[in-house]
Write a protein that holds these residues in place. Structure first.
Motif, short mmCIF file in Angstrom:
data_model
loop_
_atom_site.label_atom_id
_atom_site.label_comp_id
_atom_site.label_asym_id
_atom_site.label_seq_id
_atom_site.Cartn_x
_atom_site.Cartn_y
_atom_site.Cartn_z
N GLU B 15 18.97 19.51 18.14
CA GLU B 15 18.09 19.36 19.30
C GLU B 15 18.57 20.24 20.45
O GLU B 15 19.76 20.25 20.77
N GLY B 16 17.66 20.95 21.04
CA GLY B 16 18.01 21.83 22.15
C GLY B 16 18.24 23.27 21.74
O GLY B 16 18.16 24.18 22.59
N ARG B 61 6.71 27.36 24.88
CA ARG B 61 7.93 27.19 24.08
C ARG B 61 7.87 27.87 22.71
O ARG B 61 8.81 27.77 21.93
N ALA B 79 14.28 25.64 22.65
CA ALA B 79 14.73 24.29 23.02
C ALA B 79 14.07 23.25 22.13
O ALA B 79 13.34 22.37 22.59
N THR B 80 14.34 23.35 20.84
CA THR B 80 13.69 22.49 19.84
C THR B 80 13.90 21.01 20.15
O THR B 80 14.99 20.57 20.49
N GLN B 81 12.81 20.27 20.01
CA GLN B 81 12.80 18.84 20.32
C GLN B 81 12.52 18.03 19.06
O GLN B 81 11.95 18.55 18.10
N ASP B 84 9.25 18.36 17.37
CA ASP B 84 8.95 19.60 16.66
C ASP B 84 9.17 19.45 15.16
O ASP B 84 8.80 20.34 14.39
N PRO B 114 19.31 15.00 16.18
CA PRO B 114 19.56 14.57 17.57
C PRO B 114 20.99 14.84 18.02
O PRO B 114 21.87 15.05 17.22
#
Lengths: 112, 114
Positions: B15-16, B61, B79-81, B84, B114
């Motif tokens: 994540e991020g 994004r 900035a993958t969440q 996604d 995460p």
């Protein structure tokens, strides 16, 4: 604006039974499509339509039939269901031949 | 034959971090490409598209890069969440005689840790 609506969401058929998958769109799109998606695989085109009264075969049309009597509706008919037709079916529509296709939520079909 | 394909079936990112999903195509006549996102139990959802007269297009994004020389397409997600996480398909437009004949690749599953 509902977009592309498919019914039913789930269905179990016995071998040899028939059913119709319903698809309707409220975007006034001329182009409509039916795809099937097998587990872990990409989409395969079954049939498509470029307008009311006009349909044509895609990559995997065997075992299916379609009709397009109105701009909004594009039902897919399965005659004599077979286990090989177990799949998730997606209907899509687009405004023009080069445009983005918008998809419904899919119908998950199992043939046992 | 002509086809659209993907290099990696599964991509796992933190994540991020930024994510890059790749796609190769072989039809030099293709002039339009689309990226779709498919979440579990849902239909494919349009993300971004690009025409062959461009080599880069940006969205929110997401950025799509097209390299026509090597017939390569990529989708970059910044900035993958966790939201996604999905399967991403590239699709190639082959302008058929009577319709928009999109050909889809097999998909890449993006997993966000995460």
């Amino acid at each position: 604006n509902a977009g592309v609506t498919q019914t039913p969401k789930f269905r179990i058929l016995k071998i040899g039974q028939s059913m119709t998958l319903q698809c309707t769109q409220d975007m006034n799109h001329n182009y409509m499509y039916w795809y099937r998606q097998d587990p872990g695989m990409g989409l395969k085109l079954i049939y498509y339509s470029v307008g009311a009264g006009i349909t044509d075969k895609g990559e995997v049309p065997n075992g299916y039939n379609v009709s397009r009597s109105t701009t909004e509706d594009f039902p897919l008919r399965l005659e004599l269901a077979a286990p090989s037709q177990t799949s998730v079916y997606f209907c899509a529509s687009s405004w023009d031949r080069g445009g983005i296709q918008y998809f419904g939520a899919g119908t998950r079909l199992s043939v046992l | 034959g002509e086809s659209v394909g993907l290099h990696l079936p599964t991509l796992s990112v933190q994540e991020g971090d930024n994510s890059i999903i790749n796609c190769a195509y072989s039809n030099s006549a293709s002039d339009y490409f689309i990226w779709y996102k498919q979440e579990s139990g849902k239909g494919p959802q349009f993300i971004i598209d690009i025409r062959s007269n461009m080599d880069k297009r940006q969205g929110q994004r997401v950025t799509v890069l097209l390299n026509k020389t090597v017939k390569h397409l990529s989708l970059q997600i910044a900035a993958t969440q966790p939201g996604d996480s999905a399967v991403y398909f590239c699709a190639e437009n082959i302008d058929g005689n009577a319709g928009n004949m999109l050909t889809f690749g097999g998909g890449t599953r993006l997993m966000v840790k995460p």
